[in-house]
Design an enzyme around this catalytic site. Structure first.
Site, short mmCIF file in Angstrom:
data_model
loop_
_atom_site.label_atom_id
_atom_site.label_comp_id
_atom_site.label_asym_id
_atom_site.label_seq_id
_atom_site.Cartn_x
_atom_site.Cartn_y
_atom_site.Cartn_z
N LYS A 72 -3.12 0.68 -13.00
CA LYS A 72 -4.54 0.31 -12.96
C LYS A 72 -4.75 -1.16 -13.37
O LYS A 72 -5.46 -1.90 -12.71
CB LYS A 72 -5.35 1.23 -13.88
CG LYS A 72 -5.36 2.68 -13.40
CD LYS A 72 -6.20 3.57 -14.29
CE LYS A 72 -5.52 3.93 -15.62
NZ LYS A 72 -4.29 4.74 -15.50
N ASP B 105 7.54 -2.20 -9.63
CA ASP B 105 7.08 -0.95 -10.24
C ASP B 105 8.06 0.14 -9.84
O ASP B 105 8.60 0.11 -8.73
CB ASP B 105 5.66 -0.61 -9.75
CG ASP B 105 4.99 0.45 -10.63
OD1 ASP B 105 5.51 1.58 -10.72
OD2 ASP B 105 3.94 0.14 -11.24
N PRO C 165 3.78 0.80 -19.36
CA PRO C 165 3.73 1.45 -20.68
C PRO C 165 5.03 1.20 -21.43
O PRO C 165 6.03 0.77 -20.81
CB PRO C 165 3.57 2.93 -20.35
CG PRO C 165 3.99 3.09 -18.94
CD PRO C 165 3.90 1.76 -18.27
N SER D 95 0.51 -5.47 -22.87
CA SER D 95 0.75 -4.02 -22.76
C SER D 95 1.14 -3.38 -24.09
O SER D 95 0.31 -2.74 -24.74
CB SER D 95 1.79 -3.75 -21.69
OG SER D 95 1.19 -3.88 -20.44
N ARG D 96 2.38 -3.54 -24.47
CA ARG D 96 2.85 -3.03 -25.76
C ARG D 96 3.89 -3.99 -26.30
O ARG D 96 4.75 -4.46 -25.56
CB ARG D 96 3.47 -1.61 -25.61
CG ARG D 96 2.46 -0.49 -25.47
CD ARG D 96 1.62 -0.27 -26.73
NE ARG D 96 0.62 0.76 -26.59
CZ ARG D 96 -0.66 0.56 -26.26
NH1 ARG D 96 -1.08 -0.67 -26.04
NH2 ARG D 96 -1.50 1.57 -26.17
N ASP E 195 -1.02 -10.24 -26.51
CA ASP E 195 -2.12 -9.48 -27.13
C ASP E 195 -1.55 -8.34 -27.96
O ASP E 195 -2.30 -7.60 -28.60
CB ASP E 195 -3.05 -8.92 -26.04
CG ASP E 195 -4.32 -8.31 -26.64
OD1 ASP E 195 -4.96 -8.99 -27.46
OD2 ASP E 195 -4.64 -7.15 -26.30
N GLU F 55 2.99 -4.88 -34.89
CA GLU F 55 1.57 -5.19 -35.12
C GLU F 55 0.89 -4.22 -36.09
O GLU F 55 -0.14 -4.55 -36.69
CB GLU F 55 0.80 -5.22 -33.79
CG GLU F 55 0.65 -3.87 -33.11
CD GLU F 55 -0.12 -3.96 -31.79
OE1 GLU F 55 0.25 -4.79 -30.95
OE2 GLU F 55 -1.08 -3.20 -31.63
N HIS G 131 -4.56 -7.60 -30.19
CA HIS G 131 -4.81 -6.35 -29.47
C HIS G 131 -6.31 -6.20 -29.15
O HIS G 131 -6.93 -5.18 -29.46
CB HIS G 131 -4.31 -5.15 -30.28
CG HIS G 131 -3.89 -4.00 -29.42
ND1 HIS G 131 -2.75 -3.28 -29.63
CD2 HIS G 131 -4.46 -3.45 -28.32
CE1 HIS G 131 -2.64 -2.33 -28.72
NE2 HIS G 131 -3.67 -2.42 -27.91
P1 NAD Z 1 -0.95 2.84 -15.61
O1 NAD Z 1 -0.31 4.12 -16.00
O2 NAD Z 1 -2.11 2.87 -14.66
O3 NAD Z 1 0.15 1.87 -14.98
C1 NAD Z 1 1.43 1.68 -15.51
C2 NAD Z 1 2.36 1.33 -14.38
O4 NAD Z 1 3.64 1.05 -14.93
C3 NAD Z 1 2.55 2.48 -13.37
O5 NAD Z 1 2.32 2.01 -12.04
C4 NAD Z 1 3.99 2.91 -13.59
O6 NAD Z 1 4.62 3.38 -12.39
C5 NAD Z 1 4.61 1.61 -14.06
N1 NAD Z 1 5.87 1.81 -14.77
C6 NAD Z 1 6.20 2.81 -15.64
N2 NAD Z 1 7.47 2.66 -16.05
C7 NAD Z 1 7.93 1.54 -15.42
C8 NAD Z 1 9.18 0.87 -15.44
N3 NAD Z 1 10.21 1.33 -16.16
N4 NAD Z 1 9.32 -0.24 -14.70
C9 NAD Z 1 8.29 -0.69 -13.94
N5 NAD Z 1 7.09 -0.09 -13.87
C10 NAD Z 1 6.92 1.01 -14.61
O7 NAD Z 1 -1.35 2.12 -16.95
P2 NAD Z 1 -2.45 0.98 -17.16
O8 NAD Z 1 -3.77 1.59 -17.41
O9 NAD Z 1 -2.30 -0.04 -16.08
O10 NAD Z 1 -1.96 0.36 -18.54
C11 NAD Z 1 -0.71 -0.31 -18.65
C12 NAD Z 1 -0.40 -0.53 -20.12
O11 NAD Z 1 -1.35 -1.44 -20.68
C13 NAD Z 1 -0.57 0.73 -20.99
O12 NAD Z 1 0.61 1.50 -20.96
C14 NAD Z 1 -0.82 0.16 -22.35
O13 NAD Z 1 0.42 0.03 -23.02
C15 NAD Z 1 -1.39 -1.21 -22.08
N6 NAD Z 1 -2.79 -1.32 -22.54
C16 NAD Z 1 -3.09 -2.34 -23.40
C17 NAD Z 1 -4.40 -2.50 -23.85
C18 NAD Z 1 -4.79 -3.62 -24.78
O14 NAD Z 1 -5.90 -3.62 -25.34
N7 NAD Z 1 -3.93 -4.61 -24.99
C19 NAD Z 1 -5.40 -1.61 -23.43
C20 NAD Z 1 -5.06 -0.59 -22.54
C21 NAD Z 1 -3.74 -0.47 -22.10
#
Ligand code: NAD
Length: 335
Positions: A158, A178, A211, A238-239, A263, A268, A300
């Protein structure tokens, strides 16, 4: 005792209180806002509450859940997507329902990614401080045109998709990787899926949107950094665990990595979200990162928009209303 069910909100920040109390259905809840984080010691603050509402750094392992069960709590409502801080097995055994907010605003996080990239590249963080000191010199503030450069988006879920689409709008070539690629989306958005090594070798900016899993832990480490172009910029919203911070620091010291925007950070917990301005920073790695002029860190906050907070509050109250097991809980309220 109040007729309304009580929900104890742990680790409350001013914006949590504001958005939870103004969301539809809020009036049917007796909110108990607590600044303390939840753990086995603080759980007793939830005495007589039907539910607790918690965030990413609250600890909800078995001993905490046992305390909550003793206090009469039936429901743990996470006001975030991740649930790694909750022992789900223990919760099930103790008859405590757990809910979360799986998605709130991917736009918030993607847009923060762009904000970080632009600020870092055009050195807005440094310019802002200089101008306030009446230093109007431009020395050391040279950036680069995004147009015509290549960005590598790792993870096209997303958030990654929205970031990729915005960056394409700058006239950038967008490479993506991906484990579950979506070729139809990529074709429609002029995005090219490549293998991870190609993405690392060809990108001027690498942006992480996967993730944190066993497979993605330390995705950025010495050997993957070595594949990247000299002068590469790395962005992580992300993380923290996606990056081996020690290896990143080494690459910053040699100049191989020309800029980093974060971020999130591996360690953290207990630091981000807190005002530690009156204390001595104990994390030497974070302290070193903060010395680089070409490292931009936010704590974050990518999720922190009005829309995301509104959606988090709306879904949390919906979860409290729907899932709570006590018959009277919010029955008859219009949410
Ligand atoms: P999502 O599940 O929609 O998308 C994650 C994508 O990563 C998927 O398309 C998945 O196929 C892909 N993926 C999984 N394992 C993989 C790998 N080994 N190699 C390559 N691609 C891989 O998640 P999202 O909503 O887009 O969120 C992504 C990340 O953003 C979350 O997991 C979270 O850690 C982080 N996040 C951060 C904040 C923030 O405030 N900083 C807020 C929300 C989410």
């Amino acid at each position: 005792m109040s007729a309304k069910p009580t929900v104890a909100v742990f680790d409350t920040k001013p914006y949590d209180r504001e958005y939870l109390t103004k969301s539809p259905g809020s009036e049917a809840i007796e909110w108990l806002f607590l600044e303390v984080r939840l753990d086995a010691r603080t759980a007793r603050a939830a005495e007589n509450a039907l539910a607790v509402c918690i965030f990413v750094n609250d600890d909800c392992q078995r001993d905490t859940l046992q305390q909550l069960a003793r206090a009469g709590v039936k429901h743990v409502a996470l006001r975030c997507a991740g649930f790694n801080n909750v022992d789900l097995k223990a919760a099930r055994e103790l008859g405590i329902t757990v809910s979360r907010v799986p998605s709130y605003s991917p736009h918030a996080v993607a847009e923060h990614t762009i904000a970080l990239i632009l600020a870092l590249n055009r050195k807005i963080h440094r310019a802002f401080n200089r101008v306030r000191e009446l230093n109007f010199s431009l020395s050391g503030l040279v950036g680069f045109d995004m147009h015509g450069k290549t960005v590598g988006v790792v993870g096209t879920g997303k958030i990654g998709r929205i970031a990729a689409e915005i960056l394409h709008g700058f006239g950038m070539k967008v490479l993506a990787y991906d484990v579950y690629p979506d070729p139809a989306w990529a074709a429609a958005r002029c995005v090219e899926y490549v293998d991870l090594e190609t993405l690392f070798r060809e990108s001027d900016i690498v942006s992480l949107h996967t993730p944190l899993t066993k497979e993605t832990e330390h995705l950025i480490r010495a050997e993957t950094l070595a594949l990247m172009k000299p002068g590469v910029v790395i962005v992580n919203v992300s993380r923290g665990g996606l990056i081996d911070t020690a290896a990143l620091i080494e690459s910053l010291k040699t100049g191989h990595v020309s800029g980093v925007a974060l971020d999130v950070y591996e360690e953290e917990e207990g630091v981000f979200f807190e005002d530690l301005s009156g204390t001595l920073l104990q994390d030497d790695v974070l302290a070193r990162l903060l010395t680089f002029p070409n490292v931009l860190i936010t704590a974050h906050q990518a999720f922190l928009t009005e829309e995301a907070l509104g959606e988090i509050s709306r879904v949390t109250i919906e979860n409290l209303r729907r899932i709570s097991v006590q018959e009277a809980f919010l029955e008859g309220t219009q949410v």
